[in-house]
Write a protein that holds these residues in place. Structure first.
Motif, short mmCIF file in Angstrom:
data_model
loop_
_atom_site.label_atom_id
_atom_site.label_comp_id
_atom_site.label_asym_id
_atom_site.label_seq_id
_atom_site.Cartn_x
_atom_site.Cartn_y
_atom_site.Cartn_z
N SER A 7 0.82 -1.20 0.00
CA SER A 7 0.00 0.00 0.00
C SER A 7 0.86 1.26 0.00
O SER A 7 0.59 2.22 -0.72
CB SER A 7 -0.93 -0.01 1.22
OG SER A 7 -1.76 1.13 1.21
N HIS A 58 2.18 1.89 -3.37
CA HIS A 58 1.15 2.48 -4.23
C HIS A 58 1.06 3.98 -4.02
O HIS A 58 1.03 4.76 -4.98
CB HIS A 58 -0.20 1.82 -3.93
CG HIS A 58 -1.37 2.64 -4.40
ND1 HIS A 58 -1.74 2.71 -5.73
CD2 HIS A 58 -2.25 3.44 -3.72
CE1 HIS A 58 -2.78 3.52 -5.85
NE2 HIS A 58 -3.11 3.97 -4.66
N TRP A 59 1.03 4.40 -2.76
CA TRP A 59 0.87 5.83 -2.47
C TRP A 59 2.08 6.63 -2.90
O TRP A 59 1.96 7.83 -3.22
CB TRP A 59 0.58 6.04 -0.99
CG TRP A 59 -0.79 5.62 -0.58
CD1 TRP A 59 -1.14 4.60 0.26
CD2 TRP A 59 -2.02 6.19 -1.04
NE1 TRP A 59 -2.51 4.50 0.37
CE2 TRP A 59 -3.07 5.47 -0.43
CE3 TRP A 59 -2.35 7.23 -1.90
CZ2 TRP A 59 -4.41 5.77 -0.65
CZ3 TRP A 59 -3.68 7.53 -2.13
CH2 TRP A 59 -4.69 6.80 -1.50
N ALA A 73 1.18 7.37 -6.48
CA ALA A 73 -0.21 7.74 -6.80
C ALA A 73 -0.29 9.19 -7.26
O ALA A 73 0.28 10.10 -6.64
CB ALA A 73 -1.11 7.52 -5.58
N ALA A 113 -1.80 11.80 -4.73
CA ALA A 113 -1.32 11.74 -3.35
C ALA A 113 -0.30 12.84 -3.08
O ALA A 113 0.47 13.22 -3.96
CB ALA A 113 -0.69 10.38 -3.07
N PHE A 119 2.63 13.17 -0.43
CA PHE A 119 3.34 12.31 0.51
C PHE A 119 4.61 13.03 0.96
O PHE A 119 5.56 13.20 0.20
CB PHE A 119 3.70 10.99 -0.19
CG PHE A 119 3.83 9.80 0.72
CD1 PHE A 119 4.20 9.95 2.06
CD2 PHE A 119 3.60 8.51 0.25
CE1 PHE A 119 4.32 8.86 2.90
CE2 PHE A 119 3.72 7.41 1.08
CZ PHE A 119 4.08 7.59 2.41
N LEU A 149 0.58 11.76 4.83
CA LEU A 149 0.03 11.36 3.52
C LEU A 149 -1.37 11.91 3.36
O LEU A 149 -2.24 11.68 4.20
CB LEU A 149 0.02 9.83 3.41
CG LEU A 149 -0.71 9.21 2.21
CD1 LEU A 149 -0.08 9.66 0.90
CD2 LEU A 149 -0.69 7.68 2.32
N TRP A 182 -4.59 12.41 0.48
CA TRP A 182 -5.18 11.96 -0.78
C TRP A 182 -6.13 13.04 -1.28
O TRP A 182 -7.08 13.39 -0.60
CB TRP A 182 -5.92 10.65 -0.56
CG TRP A 182 -6.68 10.12 -1.73
CD1 TRP A 182 -6.41 10.29 -3.05
CD2 TRP A 182 -7.85 9.30 -1.69
NE1 TRP A 182 -7.33 9.63 -3.84
CE2 TRP A 182 -8.23 9.00 -3.02
CE3 TRP A 182 -8.61 8.76 -0.66
CZ2 TRP A 182 -9.33 8.23 -3.33
CZ3 TRP A 182 -9.72 7.98 -0.98
CH2 TRP A 182 -10.07 7.72 -2.30
N TYR A 234 -4.71 10.77 5.01
CA TYR A 234 -4.78 9.31 5.02
C TYR A 234 -3.99 8.72 6.18
O TYR A 234 -4.40 7.73 6.80
CB TYR A 234 -4.26 8.77 3.69
CG TYR A 234 -4.79 7.42 3.31
CD1 TYR A 234 -6.08 7.29 2.78
CD2 TYR A 234 -4.03 6.28 3.48
CE1 TYR A 234 -6.57 6.04 2.42
CE2 TYR A 234 -4.52 5.04 3.13
CZ TYR A 234 -5.79 4.92 2.60
OH TYR A 234 -6.27 3.69 2.27
N SER A 278 -12.50 2.06 -2.82
CA SER A 278 -11.34 2.83 -2.37
C SER A 278 -11.71 3.99 -1.46
O SER A 278 -10.85 4.72 -1.01
CB SER A 278 -10.58 3.38 -3.58
OG SER A 278 -11.37 4.35 -4.27
#
Length: 369
Positions: free
Chosen positions: A36, A39-40, A43, A46, A48, A62, A64, A75, A332
């Motif tokens: 996960s 992924h972020w 993304a 995102a 981050f 993080l 979103w 997140y 999601s």
């Protein structure tokens, strides 16, 4: 940006191992997996950030940014125990808020355990307000508080309505779900149940669409409201048959035309007011201010890349945004992501136009005295 010896920067793919270690150290439940986190890190929507000290990551944040809306969600936020109490979480969150605003988002939302008093105190000190809760949300059975902060630097003034949120139970009943929300907010005797959702769909469906089950016709939904003790006005840019462009079969088109014509006939008989014009934003404001409830048809293209007609229920409007309850909750998302979703006025005007014919449709209802 730095805080003493702590420096903030955007997370990179080679941070994965350190981020995973922080996740394992900081959380005992609901950890983000390594997959996960990976992924972020890549993304598109995102934000981050990591906080580093002597090149070692000591915390991260993080966010979103929900596509097509003015809404973002915190997140995850974590700081290693040895570095807590130094203001790192505040600096991370403040920087994320600025980045969120720079991405055109108006609100930042989050969930936090009702048992995490330190985090709640932090969020409140930074201007976050509780606006709801989820029971039995975390793996340990604890409740989650829902908090949000308006990160855009303006004070919105407008009309806000108390409207419940209801999740559509099928992929084709967004219209009935949106109508149930609107009716219930005017009359709590209305049931927010699947049996009523499906009953309205049977009454208002166009029968066919591009594929699968047909969606709901705006006049059909208005007639369903009238049958349940409400008045209804329909604003349409065309009073000829709708949604024919995506249907190839002439037989299906003929059926859809027959359904459309009958809806129009029934509208005249039952006093449903039809306007062959779009509902503009200034009139939307007036309808909400007068206590009405409004459903609007949007294209989901700016939300999920699919050009599908979709019904939402308007919950508020101010000088910057239209706010909607979206009944469609995908895998999601959390329910919070679909409630009072802020959409910029210009963006909303684009979303509220569907298909080659640039169809615009809206339904305004009021409770009969």
């Amino acid at each position: 940006m730095s805080n003493n010896t702590v420096v903030l920067r955007l997370a990179r793919s080679d941070d994965l191992a350190q981020l995973s270690k922080i996740e394992q150290t900081c959380f005992s439940n609901d950890r983000l997996s390594k997959r996960s986190l990976k992924h972020w890190l890549s993304a598109k929507h995102a934000l981050f950030l990591v906080a580093t000290s002597s090149d070692a990551i000591v915390g991260y944040g993080l966010v979103w940014c929900l596509k097509g809306t003015r809404l973002a969600r915190l997140y995850s936020l974590a700081v290693l125990p040895a570095y807590r109490g130094q203001g790192i979480a505040q600096v991370l969150l403040s920087e994320l808020e600025q980045l969120t605003q720079s991405k055109g988002r108006a609100y930042l939302r989050l969930e936090v355990s009702a048992l995490n008093h330190a985090a709640i105190s932090l969020y409140k000190s930074l201007g976050y307000q509780v606006f709801g809760a989820y029971s039995d949300y975390y793996g340990d059975g604890s409740e989650a508080l829902r908090m949000q902060k308006r990160v855009a630097r303006y004070d919105g003034k407008g009309i806000r309505l108390q409207v419940p949120w209801y999740k559509q139970t099928t992929e084709f009943t967004c219209g009935p779900a949106a109508l149930l929300m609107a009716m219930y907010s005017l009359d709590t005797k209305v049931a927010l149940k699947q049996v009523d959702e499906l009953a309205i769909w049977r009454e208002a469906t166009t029968i066919f669409m591009t594929s699968g089950h047909g969606g709901c016709h705006p006049v059909g939904l208005a007639l369903s409201a009238i049958k349940r003790g409400f008045t209804a006005q329909v604003f349409l840019t065309q009073l000829s048959a709708l949604f024919l462009d995506g249907v190839r079969s002439e037989e299906k088109k003929q059926v859809m035309c027959t359904v459309h014509d009958e809806f129009i006939t029934q509208a005249h008989k039952l006093g449903c007011v039809l306007y062959e014009k779009p509902l503009e934003l200034d009139q939307l404001y007036k309808l909400l201010k007068a206590g009405g409830r409004v459903l609007m048809l949007i294209s989901t293209y700016r939300l999920d890349g699919k050009k599908a007609p979709h019904w939402v229920c308007v919950t508020a409007i101010d000088e910057h945004c239209v706010y909607v309850h979206d009944p469609d909750l995908d895998a999601s998302q959390q329910a919070i992501d679909c409630q009072h979703v802020p959409i910029g006025l210009m963006e909303f005007s684009k979303m509220a136009t569907f298909g080659k014919n640039r169809l615009r449709a809206a339904i305004a209802i009021e409770k009969l005295p």
